[in-house]
Design a protein around this motif. Structure first.
Motif, PDB file in Angstrom:
ATOM      1  N   PHE A  73       1.038  -1.137  -0.137  1.00  0.00           N
ATOM      2  CA  PHE A  73       0.067   0.078  -0.072  1.00  0.00           C
ATOM      3  C   PHE A  73       0.827   1.209   0.085  1.00  0.00           C
ATOM      4  O   PHE A  73       0.699   2.194  -0.497  1.00  0.00           O
ATOM      5  CB  PHE A  73      -1.041   0.049   1.075  1.00  0.00           C
ATOM      6  CG  PHE A  73      -1.805   1.158   1.315  1.00  0.00           C
ATOM      7  CD1 PHE A  73      -3.133   1.156   0.495  1.00  0.00           C
ATOM      8  CD2 PHE A  73      -1.547   1.984   2.341  1.00  0.00           C
ATOM      9  CE1 PHE A  73      -4.073   2.234   0.612  1.00  0.00           C
ATOM     10  CE2 PHE A  73      -2.642   3.137   2.142  1.00  0.00           C
ATOM     11  CZ  PHE A  73      -3.757   3.208   1.414  1.00  0.00           C
ATOM     12  N   PHE A  74       1.894   1.155   0.925  1.00  0.00           N
ATOM     13  CA  PHE A  74       2.673   2.205   0.831  1.00  0.00           C
ATOM     14  C   PHE A  74       3.434   2.454  -0.507  1.00  0.00           C
ATOM     15  O   PHE A  74       3.511   3.662  -1.060  1.00  0.00           O
ATOM     16  CB  PHE A  74       4.002   2.135   1.835  1.00  0.00           C
ATOM     17  CG  PHE A  74       5.028   3.203   2.249  1.00  0.00           C
ATOM     18  CD1 PHE A  74       4.619   4.248   3.107  1.00  0.00           C
ATOM     19  CD2 PHE A  74       6.149   3.290   1.368  1.00  0.00           C
ATOM     20  CE1 PHE A  74       5.664   5.310   3.085  1.00  0.00           C
ATOM     21  CE2 PHE A  74       6.973   4.387   1.573  1.00  0.00           C
ATOM     22  CZ  PHE A  74       6.805   5.450   2.476  1.00  0.00           C
ATOM     23  N   ILE A  75       3.983   1.716  -1.275  1.00  0.00           N
ATOM     24  CA  ILE A  75       4.512   1.728  -2.589  1.00  0.00           C
ATOM     25  C   ILE A  75       3.498   2.175  -3.641  1.00  0.00           C
ATOM     26  O   ILE A  75       3.750   2.938  -4.471  1.00  0.00           O
ATOM     27  CB  ILE A  75       5.179   0.500  -2.837  1.00  0.00           C
ATOM     28  CG1 ILE A  75       6.364   0.113  -2.231  1.00  0.00           C
ATOM     29  CG2 ILE A  75       5.618   0.615  -4.406  1.00  0.00           C
ATOM     30  CD1 ILE A  75       6.959  -1.364  -2.332  1.00  0.00           C
ATOM     31  N   PHE A  81       5.547   4.629  -8.420  1.00  0.00           N
ATOM     32  CA  PHE A  81       4.886   3.459  -8.838  1.00  0.00           C
ATOM     33  C   PHE A  81       3.997   3.877 -10.363  1.00  0.00           C
ATOM     34  O   PHE A  81       3.398   2.968 -10.951  1.00  0.00           O
ATOM     35  CB  PHE A  81       3.902   3.014  -8.005  1.00  0.00           C
ATOM     36  CG  PHE A  81       3.257   1.570  -8.317  1.00  0.00           C
ATOM     37  CD1 PHE A  81       4.397   0.594  -7.982  1.00  0.00           C
ATOM     38  CD2 PHE A  81       2.158   1.198  -8.626  1.00  0.00           C
ATOM     39  CE1 PHE A  81       3.687  -0.628  -8.143  1.00  0.00           C
ATOM     40  CE2 PHE A  81       1.711  -0.057  -8.733  1.00  0.00           C
ATOM     41  CZ  PHE A  81       2.572  -1.107  -8.540  1.00  0.00           C
ATOM     42  N   THR A  82       3.950   5.066 -10.680  1.00  0.00           N
ATOM     43  CA  THR A  82       3.195   5.565 -11.894  1.00  0.00           C
ATOM     44  C   THR A  82       3.432   5.029 -12.852  1.00  0.00           C
ATOM     45  O   THR A  82       2.917   4.545 -14.056  1.00  0.00           O
ATOM     46  CB  THR A  82       3.317   7.121 -11.919  1.00  0.00           C
ATOM     47  OG1 THR A  82       2.618   7.753 -10.573  1.00  0.00           O
ATOM     48  CG2 THR A  82       2.391   7.838 -13.089  1.00  0.00           C
ATOM     49  N   ASP A  86       1.137   3.027 -15.685  1.00  0.00           N
ATOM     50  CA  ASP A  86       1.106   3.372 -17.228  1.00  0.00           C
ATOM     51  C   ASP A  86       1.263   2.157 -17.982  1.00  0.00           C
ATOM     52  O   ASP A  86       0.475   1.874 -19.086  1.00  0.00           O
ATOM     53  CB  ASP A  86       2.017   4.560 -17.279  1.00  0.00           C
ATOM     54  CG  ASP A  86       1.626   5.883 -16.612  1.00  0.00           C
ATOM     55  OD1 ASP A  86       0.595   6.055 -16.548  1.00  0.00           O
ATOM     56  OD2 ASP A  86       2.533   6.644 -16.573  1.00  0.00           O
ATOM     57  N   LEU A  87       2.015   1.289 -17.368  1.00  0.00           N
ATOM     58  CA  LEU A  87       2.526  -0.005 -18.453  1.00  0.00           C
ATOM     59  C   LEU A  87       1.429  -0.924 -18.408  1.00  0.00           C
ATOM     60  O   LEU A  87       0.862  -1.623 -19.268  1.00  0.00           O
ATOM     61  CB  LEU A  87       3.690  -0.436 -17.834  1.00  0.00           C
ATOM     62  CG  LEU A  87       4.241  -1.764 -18.683  1.00  0.00           C
ATOM     63  CD1 LEU A  87       4.897  -1.351 -19.806  1.00  0.00           C
ATOM     64  CD2 LEU A  87       5.393  -2.665 -17.632  1.00  0.00           C
ATOM     65  N   ILE A  88       0.703  -0.959 -17.047  1.00  0.00           N
ATOM     66  CA  ILE A  88      -0.489  -2.060 -16.980  1.00  0.00           C
ATOM     67  C   ILE A  88      -1.555  -1.452 -17.862  1.00  0.00           C
ATOM     68  O   ILE A  88      -2.132  -2.135 -18.444  1.00  0.00           O
ATOM     69  CB  ILE A  88      -0.814  -2.091 -15.356  1.00  0.00           C
ATOM     70  CG1 ILE A  88       0.203  -2.627 -14.805  1.00  0.00           C
ATOM     71  CG2 ILE A  88      -2.183  -2.899 -15.562  1.00  0.00           C
ATOM     72  CD1 ILE A  88       0.046  -2.647 -13.272  1.00  0.00           C
ATOM     73  N   ASN A  89      -1.781  -0.235 -17.997  1.00  0.00           N
ATOM     74  CA  ASN A  89      -2.977   0.468 -18.635  1.00  0.00           C
ATOM     75  C   ASN A  89      -2.663   0.322 -20.123  1.00  0.00           C
ATOM     76  O   ASN A  89      -3.712   0.488 -20.838  1.00  0.00           O
ATOM     77  CB  ASN A  89      -2.979   2.092 -18.219  1.00  0.00           C
ATOM     78  CG  ASN A  89      -3.710   2.179 -16.988  1.00  0.00           C
ATOM     79  OD1 ASN A  89      -4.505   1.295 -16.510  1.00  0.00           O
ATOM     80  ND2 ASN A  89      -3.504   3.157 -16.355  1.00  0.00           N
ATOM     81  N   TYR A  97      -6.160   3.197 -11.674  1.00  0.00           N
ATOM     82  CA  TYR A  97      -5.748   4.425 -11.389  1.00  0.00           C
ATOM     83  C   TYR A  97      -5.852   4.407  -9.847  1.00  0.00           C
ATOM     84  O   TYR A  97      -6.121   3.433  -9.018  1.00  0.00           O
ATOM     85  CB  TYR A  97      -6.443   5.390 -11.804  1.00  0.00           C
ATOM     86  CG  TYR A  97      -7.771   5.885 -10.840  1.00  0.00           C
ATOM     87  CD1 TYR A  97      -7.962   7.039 -10.063  1.00  0.00           C
ATOM     88  CD2 TYR A  97      -8.772   4.896 -10.785  1.00  0.00           C
ATOM     89  CE1 TYR A  97      -8.902   7.116  -9.177  1.00  0.00           C
ATOM     90  CE2 TYR A  97     -10.173   5.073 -10.033  1.00  0.00           C
ATOM     91  CZ  TYR A  97     -10.019   6.171  -9.136  1.00  0.00           C
ATOM     92  OH  TYR A  97     -11.076   6.531  -8.266  1.00  0.00           O
ATOM     93  N   ARG A  98      -5.151   5.373  -9.210  1.00  0.00           N
ATOM     94  CA  ARG A  98      -5.036   5.582  -7.798  1.00  0.00           C
ATOM     95  C   ARG A  98      -5.032   6.870  -7.519  1.00  0.00           C
ATOM     96  O   ARG A  98      -4.215   7.659  -8.465  1.00  0.00           O
ATOM     97  CB  ARG A  98      -3.975   4.636  -7.033  1.00  0.00           C
ATOM     98  CG  ARG A  98      -2.462   4.594  -7.383  1.00  0.00           C
ATOM     99  CD  ARG A  98      -1.789   6.034  -7.140  1.00  0.00           C
ATOM    100  NE  ARG A  98      -0.414   5.759  -7.325  1.00  0.00           N
ATOM    101  CZ  ARG A  98       0.288   6.041  -8.284  1.00  0.00           C
ATOM    102  NH1 ARG A  98      -0.216   6.826  -9.412  1.00  0.00           N
ATOM    103  NH2 ARG A  98       1.599   5.919  -8.272  1.00  0.00           N
ATOM    104  N   VAL A  99      -5.291   7.629  -6.247  1.00  0.00           N
ATOM    105  CA  VAL A  99      -5.093   8.855  -6.122  1.00  0.00           C
ATOM    106  C   VAL A  99      -3.764   8.657  -5.107  1.00  0.00           C
ATOM    107  O   VAL A  99      -3.670   7.956  -4.185  1.00  0.00           O
ATOM    108  CB  VAL A  99      -6.446   9.153  -5.110  1.00  0.00           C
ATOM    109  CG1 VAL A  99      -5.898  10.740  -4.761  1.00  0.00           C
ATOM    110  CG2 VAL A  99      -7.271   9.273  -6.030  1.00  0.00           C
TER     111      VAL A  99
END
Length: 280
Positions: A73-75, A81-82, A86-89, A97-99
């Motif tokens: 969760f921290f990472i 981690f963006t 982006d790679l997964i998307n 996505y995450r905030v």
């Protein structure tokens, strides 16, 4: 017996209540009453039940799954981690996505409770019948998997249409000319329109066009065709900005007053965070 107790983790009232809170918050409360509390509720509920979920499937992880969950969760919340997201998307039909909100780390405080629930000796499964237990496990595992995925998926919401009345005022500690300059520095136009009216009060307003409404600076929700607002100089160093309405890019009118009220609140909050605060 120990493995059997692990299988019963998702049948405990703690897991079931946590799952209900997660689903209710993600699919209703966040949209109807979006605020700090609903923003954190899913994090607390998710971090409570996710280790229980994994320990049910992989009982051997019971001693360290809460710690691994906390590290993950921290990472997950870090900007580094963006690129992974982006790679997964880039994979077809996957969009996550995450905030990035470091205040979400407060939810990590729930993990010691999760660790305790996994490793204690008592078995508190609320379903006793063996056949019903097996069916319930699969149902709860499937529902939990869906809930975990849904909380990380981009929100799928119908793009609203028409004109939405706002009617909220904000005092900005800047001269009127400085407010106009600040709006233009953000890359927006700020055009003045004078309306001829026999009314004793002024009907003139300012208008800013083509505002792309983004989430977390990356996800595009929709485009605001224009925002109409009035600027009244209270004193040489303070200006009152009153948002009259927003007109969306899709044509049409909303008839449901509850939907109008919800949209008014949603767009007012977005404009406050992404326009008013940046002007200040």
């Amino acid at each position: 017996m120990n493995n059997q107790r692990m299988k019963n983790l998702i049948l405990t009232p703690y897991f079931i209540c946590g799952l209900l809170v997660l689903v209710l918050n993600d699919f209703y409360l966040k949209h109807e009453y979006g605020n700090f509390m609903t923003g954190k509720l899913s994090d607390f509920a998710g971090l409570l039940i996710f280790p229980l979920f994994i320990a049910t499937i992989l009982p051997k992880t019971k001693k360290y799954i809460s710690l691994i969950t906390g590290i993950g969760f921290f990472i997950w919340k870090l900007p580094l981690f963006t690129p992974v997201i982006d790679l997964i998307n880039q994979v077809p039909f996957i969009s996550i996505y995450r905030v990035i909100d470091y205040s979400d780390y407060i939810a990590l405080l729930i993990l010691p409770i999760s660790h305790y629930l996994i490793n204690r000796k008592e078995d508190e499964a609320i379903i006793e019948h063996s056949s019903l237990k097996e069916v319930s496990r699969y149902v709860l595992l499937g529902t939990a998997f869906f809930a975990f995925c849904a909380t990380s998926m981009r929100p799928l919401m119908e793009i609203p249409k028409g004109t939405i009345y706002i009617g909220e005022s904000y005092n900005i500690k800047l001269p009127k000319d400085s407010v106009i300059s600040s709006i233009k520095l953000l890359g927006y136009n700020c055009d003045f329109y004078k309306v001829d009216s026999i009314s004793y009060r002024s009907e003139s307003y300012y208008q800013t066009d083509n505002i792309i409404r983004r989430y977390n600076d990356t996800i595009i929700f929709d485009t605001i065709a224009n925002v109409k607002y009035q600027l009244m100089e209270i004193n040489p160093n303070k200006t009152k900005l009153t948002i009259i309405n927003v007109t969306l890019s899709r044509k049409g009118q909303i008839q449901d007053w509850k939907e109008l009220r919800s949209l008014s609140k949603r767009y007012d909050e977005w404009l406050k965070d992404n326009l008013i605060e940046k002007i200040k």
